[in-house]
Design an enzyme around this catalytic site. Structure first.
Site, mmCIF file in Angstrom:
data_model
loop_
_atom_site.group_PDB
_atom_site.id
_atom_site.type_symbol
_atom_site.label_atom_id
_atom_site.label_comp_id
_atom_site.label_asym_id
_atom_site.label_seq_id
_atom_site.Cartn_x
_atom_site.Cartn_y
_atom_site.Cartn_z
ATOM 1 N N CYS A 1 0.813 -1.216 0.000
ATOM 2 C CA CYS A 1 0.000 0.000 0.000
ATOM 3 C C CYS A 1 0.847 1.267 0.000
ATOM 4 C CB CYS A 1 -1.006 -0.003 1.147
ATOM 5 S SG CYS A 1 -0.550 -0.924 2.582
ATOM 6 N N CYS B 1 -1.834 -3.645 8.913
ATOM 7 C CA CYS B 1 -1.430 -2.368 9.525
ATOM 8 C C CYS B 1 -0.951 -2.594 10.961
ATOM 9 C CB CYS B 1 -2.602 -1.381 9.540
ATOM 10 S SG CYS B 1 -3.225 -0.988 7.909
#
Lengths: 170, 133
Positions: B37, B106
């Site tokens: 990402c 994350c």
């Protein structure tokens, strides 16, 4: 994900003729157009529609050098995933760039300068991808590893470009 | 993407954003990123001589979940010993922030950042001990 090179029936290479790719997409889309299947049995009609969707997706994937590189690496089972970790050198460079962008946000000239700098970096990575993928008909382990590193860098630079573009829009 | 209230709260009011002097021998810096990402996360700890984390700062360029994960991590780190800090797992972060499956990476990134900050601090300390003979 299906292999977009296979869907469009084009050679699995990084450097490709953009005009030929567009032509191929147009031809296939015309062949698969729903108007041609009005009289066909529902099963055939649905299959043509599904193929048309796949052709569009494949075209979008191959049009952009970044997703094209992703498709080539995926075909070798080397897709970049969540577990991949970039080098410290790249992370330091990106952190510095992003912090500079944060500071430059109010000055369109500074943002534009940073953007130009990073676009040049992206272009260099695209050239590195072409060299890694296309130097040999069948790229070896070292070439694929080099391509993967170049792709990771390109992904970070593209992300920066998006952020910089957003900053200029506001 | 529907973020949980806690993620939004941390993303909108991140705690401990900033920088510690990375040349300071008592500061450990972890710099990690997720290429999928394009995220980059820096997490720093300042450790007292008796091995307790006095201060923690972070800077994250990424999605709301990545910001919230690192923000929460710095809150948890303060006042902990290094061993206690090493025990923080990404699953603790997932639970606290109600992260959906697509955002679990994350929290993994935040755990990696904690580990590399601790590792960096320990490296500096052993280099210091060696220098002192």
């Amino acid at each position: 994900m299906t292999d977009p090179f296979e869907v469009l029936g084009v050679a699995r290479r990084f450097s490709l003729d953009r005009a030929a790719l567009e032509q191929r997409h147009r031809d296939l889309s015309r062949t698969l157009h729903p108007d041609r299947y009005v009289q066909s049995p529902p099963g055939e009609r649905r299959m043509a529609l599904e193929r048309a969707v796949a052709v569009n997706e494949a075209f979008r994937a191959l049009r952009d050098p970044l997703t094209r590189a992703e498709a080539l690496l995926a075909a070798h089972g080397l897709a970049v995933g969540d577990a991949d970790r970039p080098s410290q050198a790249l992370l330091m460079e990106v952190m510095e760039l992003r912090e500079s962008l944060d500071e430059a946000r109010r000055s369109p000239e500074k943002v534009t300068a940073l953007l130009a700098q990073v676009r040049a970096r992206s272009a260099a990575e695209e050239a590195a991808l072409a060299a890694a993928f296309d130097a040999d008909a069948a790229p070896g382990t070292a070439a694929l590893a080099a391509a993967r590193d170049a792709l990771v860098r390109l992904k970070y630079f593209r992300r920066f470009e998006e952020e910089a573009d957003d900053a200029l829009d506001i | 993407m529907a973020y949980s209230e806690k993620v939004i709260e941390h993303a909108e009011n991140p705690r401990n954003v900033g920088t510690l002097d990375k040349e300071d021998p008592n500061v450990g810096t972890g710099l990690v990123g997720a290429p999928a990402c394009g995220d980059v996360m820096r997490l720093q700890i300042k450790v007292s001589d008796d091995g307790v984390i006095q201060d923690a700062k972070f800077k994250t360029f990424g999605c709301g979940s990545a910001i919230a994960s690192s923000s929460l991590a710095t809150e948890w780190l303060k006042g902990r010993t290094l061993d206690e800090a090493s025990a923080i797992r990404n699953t603790d972060i997932v639970k606290e922030l109600n992260l959906p499956p697509v955002k679990i990476h994350c929290s993994v990134l935040a755990e990696d950042a904690i580990k590399s900050a601790i590792e960096d601090f320990r490296k500096k300390q052993s280099a210091k001990r060696e220098a002192q003979g």
